[in-house]
Write a protein that holds these residues in place. Structure first.
Motif, PDB file in Angstrom:
ATOM      1  N   MET A   1      -3.124   3.942  -2.240  1.00  9.60           N
ATOM      2  CA  MET A   1      -3.521   2.987  -3.270  1.00  9.60           C
ATOM      3  C   MET A   1      -2.939   1.610  -2.967  1.00  9.60           C
ATOM      4  O   MET A   1      -1.846   1.492  -2.415  1.00  9.60           O
ATOM      5  CB  MET A   1      -3.081   3.457  -4.647  1.00  9.60           C
ATOM      6  CG  MET A   1      -1.610   3.502  -4.851  1.00  9.60           C
ATOM      7  SD  MET A   1      -1.105   4.904  -5.890  1.00  9.60           S
ATOM      8  CE  MET A   1      -1.171   6.264  -4.709  1.00  9.60           C
ATOM      9  N   ALA A   2      -3.721   0.606  -3.329  1.00  7.54           N
ATOM     10  CA  ALA A   2      -3.314  -0.785  -3.104  1.00  7.54           C
ATOM     11  C   ALA A   2      -2.694  -1.356  -4.371  1.00  7.54           C
ATOM     12  O   ALA A   2      -3.311  -1.306  -5.439  1.00  7.54           O
ATOM     13  CB  ALA A   2      -4.529  -1.620  -2.714  1.00  7.54           C
ATOM     14  N   PHE A   3      -1.465  -1.867  -4.241  1.00  8.11           N
ATOM     15  CA  PHE A   3      -0.833  -2.582  -5.349  1.00  8.11           C
ATOM     16  C   PHE A   3      -0.981  -4.087  -5.098  1.00  8.11           C
ATOM     17  O   PHE A   3      -0.601  -4.575  -4.032  1.00  8.11           O
ATOM     18  CB  PHE A   3       0.656  -2.244  -5.439  1.00  8.11           C
ATOM     19  CG  PHE A   3       0.930  -0.900  -6.033  1.00  8.11           C
ATOM     20  CD1 PHE A   3       0.885   0.248  -5.250  1.00  8.11           C
ATOM     21  CD2 PHE A   3       1.236  -0.768  -7.381  1.00  8.11           C
ATOM     22  CE1 PHE A   3       1.145   1.506  -5.801  1.00  8.11           C
ATOM     23  CE2 PHE A   3       1.503   0.475  -7.941  1.00  8.11           C
ATOM     24  CZ  PHE A   3       1.448   1.617  -7.156  1.00  8.11           C
TER      25      PHE A   3
ATOM     26  N   VAL B   1      -2.521  -1.449  -9.590  1.00 10.13           N
ATOM     27  CA  VAL B   1      -3.322  -0.804  -8.542  1.00 10.13           C
ATOM     28  C   VAL B   1      -4.751  -1.349  -8.592  1.00 10.13           C
ATOM     29  O   VAL B   1      -5.366  -1.410  -9.644  1.00 10.13           O
ATOM     30  CB  VAL B   1      -3.308   0.734  -8.697  1.00 10.13           C
ATOM     31  CG1 VAL B   1      -4.323   1.375  -7.754  1.00 10.13           C
ATOM     32  CG2 VAL B   1      -1.915   1.268  -8.409  1.00 10.13           C
TER      33      VAL B   1
ATOM     34  N   GLY C   1      -7.025  -0.476  -5.816  1.00 10.37           N
ATOM     35  CA  GLY C   1      -7.873   0.312  -4.936  1.00 10.37           C
ATOM     36  C   GLY C   1      -7.268   1.677  -4.699  1.00 10.37           C
ATOM     37  O   GLY C   1      -6.036   1.819  -4.696  1.00 10.37           O
TER      38      GLY C   1
ATOM     39  N   ILE D   1       0.854  -1.183   0.000  1.00  8.26           N
ATOM     40  CA  ILE D   1       0.000   0.000   0.000  1.00  8.26           C
ATOM     41  C   ILE D   1       0.892   1.236   0.000  1.00  8.26           C
ATOM     42  O   ILE D   1       1.791   1.365   0.841  1.00  8.26           O
ATOM     43  CB  ILE D   1      -0.960  -0.003   1.203  1.00  8.26           C
ATOM     44  CG1 ILE D   1      -1.904  -1.210   1.087  1.00  8.26           C
ATOM     45  CG2 ILE D   1      -1.758   1.296   1.258  1.00  8.26           C
ATOM     46  CD1 ILE D   1      -2.892  -1.356   2.225  1.00  8.26           C
TER      47      ILE D   1
END
Lengths: 359, 359, 359, 359
Positions: C294-296, C239, C241, C205
Motif C-alpha cells: 500500500m502507498a502512504f 493510504v 493505493g 510504500i
C-alpha cells in the motif's frame, strides 16, 4: 441491510410482484456439496400453493420452481442459488377497482405514503404471493439442518381453539387446515364456509415447533434466537403477534412455576421437567423443542363494503372482489415452517463459525 | 451483522458485564449538529435505575453516564458516540452459589452449552444490566425524532390488568409501576409485596405507544416496521411475546371488524376510524399511534428452592439469594421506550435515504 | 453497515477522537475460550506508539490499553471485548490556528462539507490516532489465527526503495523504519531528517505479508479476500493505493508469465512455482504468502506555508505547527499488520461457517 | 453480509454461472419514481458485450436484459428490481479439458480448496460473465445520480501508456479499446493482435473518473469513499491493484507538493489548485473529480502450454482452448464505470440519510 433480504450467513433475498412475470429468491451462503434439485423444493411449495381446497384463494398457480444457478451435477457449489417461480394466473382486471381507493387493512395507503406511487395489481410487493419465495428458500435451508424436524399447524381458527389433549401429529396433513385436532378441523370447515359466504374472513393462530435443535444455537442480546424468530415471523404478511413457549401466558405465571426445572438426563445432560421457555433461554437454544406461536389477522380483503378514501382524499366505499383466502392463516403454516428453517440453518452456521466444531 | 449491535443506519453496539468495571454503548450513524450532553441521557437512566423503590432490586447503582466521544462544543459531530456507565455496587460473592449449578429459567446452562464457559457473576452478559446501555442509546435516538412522543406503561402485572377506562397518562409517573391506572397501581403494591415475601416473582405486560409517527416509515417484507419492533422488543431480557395493535386478539376478529376504516381527515389525509392495526400496515406506519405490547416473564431468580443440575450433571437444588427484581417487567418499561426510539429513529433515516425529503 | 465498524463475523467498532478523554474499540464475535490479557495487546500498541524515535511525532502517549469486558478468569467468553486507551498528551492549543482555516490535504474542508461542523482538535475522528484502536483489535484477531504469521515492513520511503536481494527479516525490528534492508534504513535516516528540517514530509510504500494462510479462505465475487484487504488497507489514513502480489506490475506482464504454474508438492498438494498472484486467486487464498502493498502519501501537515481558504471562504495561508510524523507510512506498518489479522481471522470464521470443518 | 451482494443502502446481489441458463442481479433499495426500462440498461451492456471486435472474446452473447420486477407503469416502485440476462452461446465442450486440471492463474484450484467441488464449465461463478450483472445494476444506479458523469478508459495496455497530452474524450468511444489517445489506440491494435497470435495475453490499466460528485459524500474511517471504491474495483475479475488520485505516485511526492492547495472559487467555495487527492480527503469527496485507477492482469487463459497439476495431484500441462479475451482490461472499463456508479449512488443515499437534505 437490504430491505428484501433476511439472514446473516445463510441469507436470502426475494423479488417480484403478484402480477409481474415471475417471483423469486436468491439463497446466498449455502454450504457446498448438498444434493439439491427442484424435487426437494416443490413439495413444500405445493403445501402453500393456492387453490388446493375451497378454503383458500381460487387463484390457480402451479407454483413450479426452477433452479437457475448454484448447482453443478446435482449438488450445491457454494454459489448463490437463484430460484424462480413464474406467475401464471394473474388477473389484473380483478383489481381495477382498487387502483383508486385505499383498501382498509391493506398496505395501499401506506405504500402511497412511503413511495408516492404503488403497484396496485394484486397488492404488488405486499401480496402474500411473496411468501412462495420464502417457502422455496426454506426448502434449501432444510437441507442444512437434516437433524431438525419442523412442524407448523393451526391451534386456533376464528377464535375456535383445538383441544390439546386431542393433538394428533398425523392429522395435520389429513385436513385442509393443518389442524392437529380432527374434531376442530371438522368445526373449522363450517366456520370458514360461513365466513366466506358472508363475504367476511377469519384470523388464526399458528404454532411452529422445531424438534432436535441442539443446545447452543443462538446468541445473547441482539441476535437472540427468539428475537430472530420474532422478526422472521412478524415479517410474514398478516402476522400481528409472536410468542415463544408460554409467551403472553408467562406474564401470568409465578417465577417458580414458569422456570423450567432440570434433572439429570439419561445422556448425562440436563433434562428439563417442562418447557415454558419454548426451548430458548437467554437467546440460546436449550435442546428442547423450539416453540413459536403467531397470530394471523383475518384477511382485510372482504366483500362486505367498507368505508374508505381514495388517493385524492375523497370518501368512498370499497368491497374487495379479487380471489382471496378467507383465512390467510391456513397457508401461513408452511410459510412459518420455512422461516423457522431459514432462521435455524443460519444459526447453525453462525454457531459453528464462532465455536469451530461442526455442530 | 454483529451479535451485540442493533440498527441499520442508526446503529448501536453494547458491551460490558454486570460485574465488570463498566458497561457501555456506541451509537453510530447519528446525524451531526444535535445538541447533546449527559443531561439529555441521565433522566432516562434514572427511570430504569435499580433501587428506586422497594419493588425493584436493591442493588444500588447510580448509573451515571459519561459521553466519551462524538461531541464538539456540545453538539454531535456525526462521529460515533461512546457512552460509558461504571458499575459500582457489584457484589460478586452473592453469586458464588450459582457458579456451579444452573439456575432454572436462566441462561446459565445455555451459555455453557454454547460457549463452553460462562461468566457466572451476576449473569455476566445476560444480566438485565445490559439494558442500561440501551436506555442510554435510546436517549440519543430520541434527539433524532423530537416530533415523536414515546410512552411505555404496564397494563398488567401478575395477571391483574388495568382498567382501560381509568387510563390516566399523568398517573404513569406517579407510581413505582409505570401504571396508568391508579387503582391498579394500588393493588399491585400488595401483589408485588406478596410475591417478594414468598420468595417468588411476577410477570407483566408492558405497552409502548409512539405518537406522531408520520405515515411512511418502515419498509415492506423483511424490514417491516413491526418486524423491526418485534426483534427489538424480543431482544429485551425476559420478554416472551410481542404483539402489534390488536395483536393476538386480531386472530379472533372478523376481517370487516379488524380492518380500520378511513374517512377524510380535516387535513385532507385519511383519518382512521379505529387502530386495530397498531399504526402499521404492510410494514409501514399509517400515521396513527404505533402500539406494541410485550410479555415479561416472571424473574427466574426466586428464593423458593428449585430442582436443577450442576455443570457436572449432578442433581441439586438452588435458591437464588442475590438482589433481584420481584417483577422485571416494571423496569422493562423504560427499556421498551428506548428500543422504540432506536427503531423509529433508524427508520426515519432509512426513509429519508430512500425518499430524499427530510421527513 | 455502520460507518465505524469493520468485519463480518469478527467485527470491530472504534470510537474516540484524538483530543477526547479516550479512544477505544469493541471486538464482537470473538470465539470463547481464548487466553487474553492486556499483555497480549500492549506490545503491538507499543510498536505503533508515537514518540519512540525522532522519526515519528513527538506526541507522548503511553497508549496503555485496558480490557473493559468480555473476559472471565483470563479467557474470552464470546461476549464483546471492549478495549480502551486513554488520551494523555492532547495539546489542543497546538491546533488553534487550524480552527478557522482548511489545511490542504487534510479532511478539514470535507468534514465541514459533510457534517456542517467539525472537531478541529487534532483532526478529531480523522486523526491517525484512531489507528491505535485498530492495532488493539488486531491483537485480539491474532489469537484466532495462531497458525498465521503476519509481517509488515517498508519497501520504499521518499521514493528510495529497498534492495530486495538484501532482504533481512531480522532487520525489520532493528531500525526505526520497519525496514528489512539495513542499508536502506541508514539512507532513510538522512532522508527523514532532511524532510523534517525542511518542514516537509515524505511518503512510503508498506508491504504486508501473511504466511501460512491455508488455501480456501475468502470468497468469490464481492467478498473476495483481496477485495476485503483492499478496503481494509485503503481505510487506513493516508493510504492512496493498494495492490496484491504483482499488483500494478501485473498489467505489464504477459499472461503466461503472470500465471503461476504448479507442480506436485511434497505433501501431494499443488506447489506454485511463483507467486505473482500474491496468494489470492478468484478471491480465495492459494496457500501461498498473501502479499499486499500500500502507498502512504506524505503527511499533509507541513511547516511550509500553503495557500488555502477559511470556513468563510477567505483566502489565507497556513503552516501546520502541531507535532506530526514526517512520514506516516512508518507507523502505518503495525496498522497494516492489524488490518491483515482482522481480515484473515474474519475469513477463517466465515470459512468454517460455510464448510463446517475447523480449518 | 452476503458473499454475492454489494452496497449498503442501494444494494445489489448477483447470481448465475457462465454456463447456466441465465445470470442476473437484484437491485434493492432503489428510490421510487425513477423512469426505467430495458432501454436504459441495454446500451451499457452493449459496451461490455463480448464479440464486438476482434480484440475481445468471440463468444456471441446478445446480453439482452429483462426487468422482472420493481416497475409499475414505467417507474421504479421502491421494490427490488430483478434483472435477468439469458446465456445463449455457452459451449461447455470447450472446457472439457479443464475439468480435470487446474488452470494456472485461475480460480480452479482455490475453488476446489474452498468448496471441495467446482463448476468447471467456463469458470462457473468466477467467470467474467458475472460482470454483465454489475453493468446492468450499474445502469440502474446511474439513474440515482444524474448529476454525475462517469467515464472509464484505458491509460495503458500491455505496458504501453497513453500520452496524457493527447487526451481526447471523444476518442474513447471511437476505438475498440476505450482509449482516449488515438495514436495509442492504433499501436494497441498491433499489440493485441500480436499477443493473440502468440496465444498469449496482455494486461491493462483502466482509469475511471466521476465528475460533478458534490463535496461531502463518503464517510470517515471504515466507510471511506476511497475504501468503498477500493473494494468495488478489486472485486472485479483480474484486478490486482487500485489507486486513488496520485496513488502509488503520491508515495514519491513531498507533502507540500502532494497536498492540494485551495483558493476561493467563483462560487465562494474552495477551488483546488490540483487534484493529487483524486477527489477524496479523509474518505469524503472534495467536489473535484473522483479518480480511480486499477490494474488488470493479463488473462490467464493462454494457448501457450503451462505446467500444472490435476485434482488428483498428478503433474500435467494445459493450454486453454476456450474463446477468451486477449486483454480482459478492455471490457473492464464498462464494469469499472458500473461499480463507480453503484458506489456513488449508495453514498448519495447514505449522505442524505445522515444529513437529511436532498443532496
Amino acid at each position: 441491510m437490504s430491505f428484501n433480504s433476511f439472514g446473516r450467513l445463510l441469507r436470502f433475498s426475494t423479488w417480484g410482484e403478484s402480477h409481474g412475470p415471475a417471483i423469486g429468491a436468491i439463497v446466498d451462503g449455502c454450504p457446498p456439496g448438498l444434493n439439491l434439485s427442484e424435487a426437494d423444493i416443490q413439495p413444500w411449495l405445493d403445501k402453500r400453493r393456492p387453490g388446493t381446497s375451497r378454503f383458500t384463494t381460487q387463484r390457480r398457480e402451479p407454483d413450479l420452481v426452477r433452479i437457475m444457478s448454484g448447482l453443478f451435477e446435482g449438488r450445491t457449489t457454494g454459489a448463490p442459488i437463484s430460484l424462480m417461480i413464474e406467475n401464471v394466473d394473474q388477473r389484473s382486471k380483478d383489481y381495477s377497482n382498487i387502483a383508486g381507493a385505499y383498501r382498509p387493512g391493506h398496505a395501499d395507503y401506506t405504500y402511497d405514503a412511503k413511495y408516492g406511487l404503488r403497484d396496485w395489481r394484486g397488492g404488488g410487493r405486499s401480496s402474500a404471493r411473496e411468501t412462495a419465495s420464502r417457502v422455496a428458500a426454506g426448502a434449501v435451508a432444510r437441507l442444512l439442518i437434516p437433524e431438525v424436524r419442523i412442524r407448523a399447524f393451526l391451534v386456533e381458527l376464528g377464535g375456535d381453539a383445538i383441544d390439546r389433549a386431542a393433538f394428533d401429529d398425523e392429522a395435520i396433513d389429513a385436513n385442509p387446515f393443518f389442524c392437529p385436532d380432527p374434531a376442530a378441523a371438522a368445526r373449522w370447515e363450517a366456520l370458514v364456509d360461513g365466513a366466506r359466504n358472508d363475504g367476511s374472513s377469519l384470523g388464526a393462530i399458528v404454532e411452529c415447533v422445531a424438534t432436535n435443535v441442539p443446545a447452543g444455537w443462538g446468541a445473547p442480546v441482539y441476535a437472540k434466537l427468539d428475537a430472530e424468530l420474532a422478526t422472521a415471523m412478524m415479517s410474514i404478511n398478516a402476522v400481528k403477534g409472536v410468542e415463544i413457549g408460554e409467551g403472553f401466558g408467562a406474564a401470568r405465571l409465578r417465577g417458580e412455576v414458569n422456570a423450567d426445572e432440570m434433572r439429570r438426563g439419561e445422556d448425562g445432560r440436563p433434562r428439563f421437567l417442562s418447557n415454558h421457555a419454548g426451548g430458548v433461554l437467554g437467546g440460546i437454544s436449550t435442546g428442547q423443542d423450539v416453540v413459536v406461536r403467531m397470530a394471523f389477522k383475518p384477511t382485510s380483503s372482504v366483500r362486505i363494503p367498507m368505508r374508505t378514501v381514495d388517493a385524492g382524499g375523497e370518501e368512498t366505499e370499497i368491497s374487495t372482489k379479487g380471489r382471496h383466502d378467507p383465512c390467510v392463516g391456513i397457508r401461513g403454516a408452511p410459510v412459518a415452517e420455512a422461516m423457522m428453517a431459514l432462521v435455524l440453518a443460519d444459526q447453525k452456521l453462525l454457531h459453528r463459525a464462532q465455536r469451530g466444531e461442526d455442530r
